[in-house]
Design an enzyme around this catalytic site. Sequence first.
Site, PDB file in Angstrom:
ATOM      1  N   CYS A 170     -24.456  47.894 123.599  1.00 46.48           N
ATOM      2  CA  CYS A 170     -25.145  49.166 123.834  1.00 46.48           C
ATOM      3  C   CYS A 170     -26.219  49.042 124.915  1.00 46.48           C
ATOM      4  O   CYS A 170     -27.174  48.281 124.773  1.00 46.48           O
ATOM      5  CB  CYS A 170     -25.768  49.673 122.540  1.00 46.48           C
ATOM      6  SG  CYS A 170     -26.676  51.215 122.765  1.00 46.48           S
ATOM      7  N   LYS A 229     -20.022  51.598 110.253  1.00 39.56           N
ATOM      8  CA  LYS A 229     -21.472  51.676 110.075  1.00 39.56           C
ATOM      9  C   LYS A 229     -21.854  51.529 108.610  1.00 39.56           C
ATOM     10  O   LYS A 229     -21.289  52.219 107.755  1.00 39.56           O
ATOM     11  CB  LYS A 229     -21.986  53.008 110.606  1.00 39.56           C
ATOM     12  CG  LYS A 229     -21.737  53.208 112.093  1.00 39.56           C
ATOM     13  CD  LYS A 229     -22.049  54.637 112.514  1.00 39.56           C
ATOM     14  CE  LYS A 229     -21.649  54.867 113.958  1.00 39.56           C
ATOM     15  NZ  LYS A 229     -21.781  56.290 114.356  1.00 39.56           N
ATOM     16  N   VAL A 284     -27.268  53.610 117.748  1.00 36.35           N
ATOM     17  CA  VAL A 284     -28.269  52.577 117.978  1.00 36.35           C
ATOM     18  C   VAL A 284     -28.883  52.828 119.360  1.00 36.35           C
ATOM     19  O   VAL A 284     -28.253  53.475 120.211  1.00 36.35           O
ATOM     20  CB  VAL A 284     -27.645  51.166 117.906  1.00 36.35           C
ATOM     21  CG1 VAL A 284     -27.230  50.824 116.495  1.00 36.35           C
ATOM     22  CG2 VAL A 284     -26.469  51.008 118.861  1.00 36.35           C
ATOM     23  N   GLU A 293     -33.605  56.862 118.895  1.00 39.86           N
ATOM     24  CA  GLU A 293     -33.494  57.261 120.298  1.00 39.86           C
ATOM     25  C   GLU A 293     -34.278  56.288 121.186  1.00 39.86           C
ATOM     26  O   GLU A 293     -35.481  56.089 121.023  1.00 39.86           O
ATOM     27  CB  GLU A 293     -33.947  58.697 120.543  1.00 39.86           C
ATOM     28  CG  GLU A 293     -32.932  59.741 120.090  1.00 39.86           C
ATOM     29  CD  GLU A 293     -31.600  59.610 120.822  1.00 39.86           C
ATOM     30  OE1 GLU A 293     -31.519  59.919 122.028  1.00 39.86           O
ATOM     31  OE2 GLU A 293     -30.622  59.184 120.170  1.00 39.86           O
ATOM     32  N   SER A 294     -33.551  55.709 122.151  1.00 41.71           N
ATOM     33  CA  SER A 294     -34.114  54.612 122.940  1.00 41.71           C
ATOM     34  C   SER A 294     -35.337  55.021 123.754  1.00 41.71           C
ATOM     35  O   SER A 294     -36.292  54.250 123.866  1.00 41.71           O
ATOM     36  CB  SER A 294     -33.046  54.039 123.874  1.00 41.71           C
ATOM     37  OG  SER A 294     -32.619  55.010 124.819  1.00 41.71           O
TER      38      SER A 294
END
Length: 234
Positions: free
Chosen positions: A14, A41, A54, A66-67
């Site tokens: 990711c 998951k 992720v 949320e990155s």
Amino acid sequence: MSHPTLSLISHYLCPYVQRARIVLAEKDIPHDLEFIDLADKPAWFKRISPLGKVPVLLTDGRPVFESAVITEYLDEVTPGSLHPSDPYGRARNRAWVEYASSTLDVIAGFYNAKDEAIFEEKAEALRGRFRTLEGELNQGPYFNGASFSLVDAAFGPVFRYFDVIETFTDVEFFDDVPEVTRWRHELAMRPSVRAAVVADYPQRLVRFFLARGSILSGLLRQFESATDPSQWTA
């Protein structure tokens, strides 16, 4: 300075996880790392990730998802900042982080394209993305000049895809963007960017591409017969 107990829920490929890992490394923040299978998951993950994606950062057991939010949080709870000091500079940087996210969507369209016309369309869209970026880079070595920022953390994973793609295809993406090319190489050498993936990331990404059943998969299969992917590096 004491930190909350942090655990980053991750996936091996990711790019959004990579962003968070880069910031954790840049700010030398102690944390645990847990990888999950996104195809299967765990129930506990579904409970803490409303979008089912992720990364998720557990901070003293409390989830942040949320990155972009995660990287902002990590920046805020530690000394110093990976953002410019002025409001406009911060706003500009946040906008270009979003640009990185939308560029990742175009990359996904490229490696998933099963039609030659769509494949070429996505490739040209990526070239256009990098030409737009070219006009924003005039200082170096990083997006804001001398200081590494959250924009750099967002684009390191974008460029990493091409480190692998360029090993088995002659599709050009960076031939007319010298400043982007320079920036890309600077990010590739940054220890935090290099350490944001597992050692066998290139091989994992190759297997991921092969499973797409796409135009890119076909190019990879043609190349595969003449080389050993286990020797590839990123």
